[in-house]
Design a protein around this motif. Structure first.
Motif, short mmCIF file in Angstrom:
data_model
loop_
_atom_site.label_atom_id
_atom_site.label_comp_id
_atom_site.label_asym_id
_atom_site.label_seq_id
_atom_site.Cartn_x
_atom_site.Cartn_y
_atom_site.Cartn_z
N THR A 25 5.43 4.15 8.23
CA THR A 25 3.68 4.50 9.09
C THR A 25 3.18 3.54 9.82
O THR A 25 4.14 2.62 10.21
CB THR A 25 2.60 4.83 7.35
N GLY A 46 1.10 8.95 9.76
CA GLY A 46 0.83 9.30 8.04
C GLY A 46 -0.87 9.75 8.06
O GLY A 46 -1.53 9.14 8.30
N ASP A 47 -1.83 10.59 7.74
CA ASP A 47 -3.36 11.00 7.36
C ASP A 47 -3.96 9.02 6.85
O ASP A 47 -4.46 9.70 5.98
CB ASP A 47 -3.32 12.18 7.48
N SER A 48 -2.57 8.68 6.05
CA SER A 48 -3.18 7.94 5.23
C SER A 48 -3.41 6.49 5.71
O SER A 48 -4.64 6.13 5.49
CB SER A 48 -1.58 7.43 4.88
N ASP A 86 1.26 13.40 11.39
CA ASP A 86 1.05 14.45 9.67
C ASP A 86 0.10 15.14 10.04
O ASP A 86 -1.49 14.46 10.65
CB ASP A 86 0.86 13.07 9.10
N LYS A 116 5.01 16.31 9.78
CA LYS A 116 4.95 16.27 8.41
C LYS A 116 3.62 17.33 8.05
O LYS A 116 2.64 17.44 8.62
CB LYS A 116 5.51 15.56 7.84
N HIS A 140 7.03 18.03 2.52
CA HIS A 140 6.44 17.03 2.03
C HIS A 140 6.22 17.33 -0.16
O HIS A 140 5.52 18.06 0.07
CB HIS A 140 4.74 16.27 2.54
N LEU A 183 9.59 15.21 2.52
CA LEU A 183 9.73 13.74 2.45
C LEU A 183 9.53 14.30 0.34
O LEU A 183 8.75 14.53 0.41
CB LEU A 183 8.56 13.41 3.07
#
Ligand code: KIV
Length: 287
Positions: A25, A46-48, A86, A116, A140, A183
């Motif tokens: 990421t 990523g939305d992380s 993402d 994603k 995912h 993923l």
């Protein structure tokens, strides 16, 4: 750009040749520069970032605008990587037209190579529609953080035979819908192995063992730069928290003790200008 652009055909070739695919990421320009230099194949914005960068307790509050902004910065730093945006919570669940519009923003505004989204059979229609709209989609499966309320927490998935079969089936459904890669997060290695063996598209694992075509880690986990929690599957390659904290403490101590700045950190006046200033100050009674 110091390397050939990573493309979908290149990733498929790596998969066919059995060459592991690397994925990390990334959320910002300076980190992107380093991931590019290190030759990472795939970068996921990523939305992380909602948790690692913005400090939320889940990924749900992350907006499309925030994702595009971060993806643009990452693309500037990593022109050669295969860049995936993402899709954040509720950017593709409401209806297919909205999903296409939002996914299109990643491609047109941030120069992403793919998007994603989370889910299996429940999002197959969205995956198919995006693919028809020429937007490559990574699926995912397994632990899907946007379903936190349904999953009851960040917990491993596919640990019973029935739920494992569902993951295996969902992977097939996503591939048939047109997913260009999948993923697989936090499922047992034996489940990931079956998915990988049956798949015609790259399977990238995060916390899913060694049998996948490639591996993903969240960059803040790898760097030891996120303290809230560390999943079992993380390997820390650095302890940035300790390094940065030490630097901040030394800076504070230096300032408080008058040890910073030193002459080498200061600008000098041009030749003769110091004397001129001194005279002017005297004339104006400011000395
Ligand atoms: O947002 C993200 O970084 C992700 C990973 C947790 C797989 O989706």
């Amino acid at each position: 750009m110091d390397r050939a652009k990573v493309t979908l055909p290149l990733l498929q070739e790596k998969m066919r040749q059995g060459q592991p695919i690397t994925m990390l990421t990334c959320y910002d320009y300076p980190t992107a520069l380093l991931e590019e230099k290190a030759g990472i194949d795939i970068i996921l914005v990523g939305d992380s970032l909602g948790m690692t960068v913005l400090g939320y307790s889940s990924t749900l509050p992350v907006t499309m605008d925030a994702m595009v902004l971060h993806a643009q910065a990452v693309r500037r730093g990593a022109p050669g990587a295969f860049l995936i945006g993402d899709m954040p919570y509720m950017s593709y669940q409401v209806d297919v037209r909205e999903a296409i519009r939002n996914a299109g923003r990643f491609m047109a505004e941030a120069g992403c190579d793919a998007v994603k989204l989370e889910g299996g059979r429940n999002v197959a229609d969205v995956v198919a529609a995006l693919t028809r709209a020429t937007i490559p989609v990574m699926g995912h499966l397994g632990l899907t953080p946007q379903s936190l309320a349904q999953l009851g927490g960040f917990v491993a998935q596919g640990r019973s035979a029935e739920t494992a079969l569902r993951v295996i089936d969902d992977a097939r459904i996503l591939e048939e819908a047109g997913a260009c890669a999948i993923l697989l997060e936090a499922v047992p290695p034996e489940v990931a192995q079956v998915v990988t063996r049956r798949s015609g598209v790259p399977i990238i694992g995060i916390g899913s063992g060694p049998h996948c075509h490639g591996q993903l880690l969240i960059v803040h986990d790898l760097l030891g730069f996120f303290e809230a929690f560390t999943p079992k599957f993380v390997k820390k390659y650095a302890d940035l928290n300790a390094v940065i904290l030490e630097a901040f403490r030394r800076y504070r101590a230096d300032v408080e003790q008058g040890a910073f700045p030193q002459p080498e950190h200061c600008y000098s006046m041009r030749a003769g200008e110091g004397e001129k200033l001194r005279r002017l100050l005297e004339e104006k009674g400011l000395a």
